[in-house]
Design a protein around this motif. Structure first.
Motif, PDB file in Angstrom:
ATOM      1  N   GLY A 156      50.480  31.162  33.203  1.00 57.38           N
ATOM      2  CA  GLY A 156      49.707  29.697  33.052  1.00 57.38           C
ATOM      3  C   GLY A 156      49.020  29.368  34.320  1.00 57.38           C
ATOM      4  N   THR A 157      48.933  30.157  35.057  1.00 58.40           N
ATOM      5  CA  THR A 157      48.274  29.717  36.761  1.00 58.40           C
ATOM      6  C   THR A 157      46.711  30.255  36.454  1.00 58.40           C
ATOM      7  OG1 THR A 157      48.483  31.699  37.832  1.00 58.40           O
ATOM      8  CG2 THR A 157      50.195  29.806  37.773  1.00 58.40           C
ATOM      9  N   GLU A 158      45.829  29.524  37.221  1.00 55.89           N
ATOM     10  CA  GLU A 158      44.345  30.137  37.386  1.00 55.89           C
ATOM     11  C   GLU A 158      44.188  31.348  38.150  1.00 55.89           C
ATOM     12  OE1 GLU A 158      41.948  27.158  38.998  1.00 55.89           O
ATOM     13  OE2 GLU A 158      42.431  25.457  37.714  1.00 55.89           O
ATOM     14  N   ALA A 159      45.285  31.424  39.074  1.00 51.67           N
ATOM     15  CA  ALA A 159      45.215  32.919  39.907  1.00 51.67           C
ATOM     16  C   ALA A 159      45.355  34.142  38.987  1.00 51.67           C
ATOM     17  CB  ALA A 159      46.177  32.613  40.978  1.00 51.67           C
ATOM     18  N   TYR A 160      46.388  33.934  38.074  1.00 53.20           N
ATOM     19  CA  TYR A 160      46.998  34.868  37.151  1.00 53.20           C
ATOM     20  C   TYR A 160      45.677  35.208  36.311  1.00 53.20           C
ATOM     21  CZ  TYR A 160      49.270  37.570  33.604  1.00 53.20           C
ATOM     22  OH  TYR A 160      49.748  38.566  32.697  1.00 53.20           O
ATOM     23  N   ALA A 161      45.182  34.105  35.502  1.00 49.41           N
ATOM     24  CA  ALA A 161      43.775  34.411  34.806  1.00 49.41           C
ATOM     25  C   ALA A 161      42.777  35.153  35.668  1.00 49.41           C
ATOM     26  CB  ALA A 161      43.474  33.046  34.393  1.00 49.41           C
ATOM     27  N   GLU A 162      42.396  34.719  36.751  1.00 52.94           N
ATOM     28  CA  GLU A 162      41.495  35.244  37.492  1.00 52.94           C
ATOM     29  C   GLU A 162      41.590  36.779  37.840  1.00 52.94           C
ATOM     30  OE1 GLU A 162      37.837  35.512  39.808  1.00 52.94           O
ATOM     31  OE2 GLU A 162      38.676  34.476  38.270  1.00 52.94           O
TER      32      GLU A 162
ATOM     33  N   ARG B 189      42.848  38.283  52.750  1.00 50.96           N
ATOM     34  CA  ARG B 189      41.493  38.527  52.587  1.00 50.96           C
ATOM     35  C   ARG B 189      41.312  39.604  51.435  1.00 50.96           C
ATOM     36  NH1 ARG B 189      37.485  35.915  55.285  1.00 50.96           N
ATOM     37  NH2 ARG B 189      38.139  34.970  57.109  1.00 50.96           N
ATOM     38  N   HIS B 190      42.190  40.603  51.594  1.00 49.45           N
ATOM     39  CA  HIS B 190      42.389  41.716  50.542  1.00 49.45           C
ATOM     40  C   HIS B 190      42.749  41.292  49.234  1.00 49.45           C
ATOM     41  CE1 HIS B 190      43.070  45.776  48.996  1.00 49.45           C
ATOM     42  NE2 HIS B 190      44.140  45.375  48.246  1.00 49.45           N
ATOM     43  N   ILE B 191      43.758  40.520  49.177  1.00 51.86           N
ATOM     44  CA  ILE B 191      44.025  40.013  48.018  1.00 51.86           C
ATOM     45  C   ILE B 191      42.939  38.673  47.150  1.00 51.86           C
ATOM     46  CG2 ILE B 191      45.689  38.271  46.761  1.00 51.86           C
ATOM     47  CD1 ILE B 191      47.746  38.901  48.926  1.00 51.86           C
ATOM     48  N   SER B 192      42.188  38.107  48.123  1.00 55.88           N
ATOM     49  CA  SER B 192      41.409  37.294  47.633  1.00 55.88           C
ATOM     50  C   SER B 192      40.013  38.212  47.192  1.00 55.88           C
ATOM     51  CB  SER B 192      40.516  36.470  48.931  1.00 55.88           C
ATOM     52  OG  SER B 192      41.721  35.485  49.260  1.00 55.88           O
ATOM     53  N   THR B 193      39.736  39.241  47.725  1.00 52.82           N
ATOM     54  CA  THR B 193      38.497  40.082  47.339  1.00 52.82           C
ATOM     55  C   THR B 193      38.847  40.559  45.988  1.00 52.82           C
ATOM     56  OG1 THR B 193      38.005  40.611  49.696  1.00 52.82           O
ATOM     57  CG2 THR B 193      37.249  42.162  48.161  1.00 52.82           C
ATOM     58  N   TRP B 194      40.131  41.175  45.717  1.00 60.06           N
ATOM     59  CA  TRP B 194      40.376  42.030  44.558  1.00 60.06           C
ATOM     60  C   TRP B 194      41.031  41.347  43.561  1.00 60.06           C
ATOM     61  CZ3 TRP B 194      38.136  46.708  44.106  1.00 60.06           C
ATOM     62  CH2 TRP B 194      37.935  47.342  45.022  1.00 60.06           C
ATOM     63  N   PHE B 195      41.709  40.132  43.740  1.00 60.20           N
ATOM     64  CA  PHE B 195      42.253  39.616  42.638  1.00 60.20           C
ATOM     65  C   PHE B 195      42.075  38.128  42.469  1.00 60.20           C
ATOM     66  CE2 PHE B 195      45.177  43.465  44.091  1.00 60.20           C
ATOM     67  CZ  PHE B 195      44.994  44.041  42.800  1.00 60.20           C
ATOM     68  N   TYR B 196      42.354  37.463  43.503  1.00 58.92           N
ATOM     69  CA  TYR B 196      42.062  36.076  43.073  1.00 58.92           C
ATOM     70  C   TYR B 196      42.068  35.298  44.352  1.00 58.92           C
ATOM     71  CZ  TYR B 196      47.190  35.804  44.437  1.00 58.92           C
ATOM     72  OH  TYR B 196      48.477  36.012  44.934  1.00 58.92           O
ATOM     73  N   GLU B 197      41.527  33.925  44.651  1.00 62.07           N
ATOM     74  CA  GLU B 197      41.416  33.207  45.846  1.00 62.07           C
ATOM     75  C   GLU B 197      42.627  32.893  46.473  1.00 62.07           C
ATOM     76  OE1 GLU B 197      39.723  32.167  49.215  1.00 62.07           O
ATOM     77  OE2 GLU B 197      38.691  33.064  47.398  1.00 62.07           O
ATOM     78  N   CYS B 198      43.146  33.836  47.506  1.00 62.76           N
ATOM     79  CA  CYS B 198      44.508  33.448  47.994  1.00 62.76           C
ATOM     80  C   CYS B 198      44.361  32.449  49.278  1.00 62.76           C
ATOM     81  CB  CYS B 198      45.085  34.813  48.578  1.00 62.76           C
ATOM     82  SG  CYS B 198      46.800  34.903  49.168  1.00 62.76           S
TER      83      CYS B 198
END
Length: 252
Positions: free
Chosen positions: A141-147, A198-207
Motif C-alpha cells: 500500500g505504499t507509494e514506494a512499492y507502487a513506484e 542513491r542506487h535504490i533511488s535511481t532504480w526503484f524509488y526515492e529512498c
C-alpha cells in the motif's frame, strides 16, 4: 409420457429458443403436438437431444450432427476420431496459452517483465520473485512499492544486467573497505552508504535518509538480508547498518 418445451429446456440446460431452432431445421422435431399445437417431447426425443448436445459439446456443427444421427452410411467412429484430433490440438493450444498467462502473472508480481531465459541470464539461479508475495503484503500500500513496480515493469534485460553489475561492483568495494579496517563512521564508509541509498533511488524509488535507516535495521533483523550481506564478508550487515546511520546523521 411427454414433456413441454419448457420442461425439456430445463432438463437439458438449453433455452426454449434453441429447441425451437432445432425443430425449425429438422434436427429435433418433437414427436407429439398437443391439441393446441404446442410441442411435446417423448423419451425418444430426449435421447436424441442428449446425443445432439454430446456432439455439440465436442464442437461439431449442427449440419454434421444431423448427418451423424440420420445418415445410416455415416461412420460415427471416423467423425469422432477426427474430432478427437481437433480437440487434442485445441487442448494443447489452450495449455500453452495458460502457461503464457501464468508466466505473465508471475512476471508482473514484481514488475519483472522478462522471459524465463532472460531471467536466468540476468539472475542466474536466484529467483528475483521469491519474496514477491511477502513484499506485497508488507509494502503493497505504499507509494514506494507502487513506484518500484512501475519502474521495474519498464526495465529491459540490459537494464537489469546493468543494475546487477552496479550491485556487484558496490559489493566488492564494500568488502574491500571492510578488509582495510574502515570504520562504519569513516568518510569512505559513509560515502558507500550514500551510494547505496542513491542506487535504490535511481532504480526503484526515492529512498529518503529515514527510509534508508529503516532498511539498515531490516538488513540486520531479517535473517535473509543478514545472510546475504554477511556472505559478502562476516559482519557486513551490521557494518552497513552503522554506516547508513552515520551517513544519515551527517546529512541531518
Amino acid at each position: 409420457m411427454s414433456y413441454s418445451v419448457g420442461q425439456v429446456a430445463g432438463f437439458a440446460g438449453v433455452t426454449v429458443r434453441t429447441l425451437h431452432h432445432y425443430d425449425e431445421i429438422g434436427l429435433l422435431r418433437p414427436s407429439v403436438r398437443s391439441r393446441a399445437g404446442h410441442r411435446r417431447y417423448d423419451d425418444a426425443d430426449l435421447d436424441r437431444l442428449q446425443q445432439i448436445l454430446f456432439y455439440r459439446e465436442l464442437g461439431f456443427p449442427l449440419d454434421e450432427v444431423a448427418v451423424l444421427l440420420d445418415d445410416p452410411d455415416t461412420d460415427p467412429q471416423q467423425h469422432l476420431r477426427r474430432q478427437h484430433a481437433v480437440l487434442t490440438e485445441r487442448i494443447e493450444r489452450l495449455r500453452k496459452m495458460a502457461a503464457a498467462v501464468e508466466h505473465a502473472m508471475e512476471a508482473r508480481k514484481m514488475g519483472i517483465n522478462l522471459t524465463p531465459e532472460e531471467k536466468f541470464e540476468v539472475f542466474g539461479g536466484k529467483d528475483p520473485e521469491q519474496y514477491a508475495e511477502e513484499a506485497e503484503r508488507r509494502w503493497g500500500g505504499t507509494e514506494a512499492y507502487a513506484e518500484s513496480q512501475r519502474r521495474a515493469a519498464e526495465y529491459t534485460k540490459e537494464d537489469w544486467q546493468r543494475m546487477q553489475a552496479e550491485v556487484a561492483d558496490w559489493t566488492a568495494r564494500f568488502a574491500a573497505l571492510m578488509e582495510e579496517g574502515e570504520p562504519a563512521s569513516g568518510e569512505r564508509a559513509m560515502d558507500m552508504a550514500e551510494e547505496h541509498r542513491r542506487h535504490i533511488s535511481t532504480w526503484f524509488y526515492e529512498c529518503t535518509f529515514e527510509a534508508h535507516l529503516g532498511l539498515g535495521e531490516m538488513y540486520v533483523a531479517d535473517e535473509r538480508f543478514r545472510e546475504f550481506y554477511d556472505s559478502v564478508r562476516p559482519g557486513a550487515a551490521e557494518h552497513l547498518r552503522a554506516a547508513i546511520a552515520a551517513n544519515a546523521a551527517r546529512h541531518g
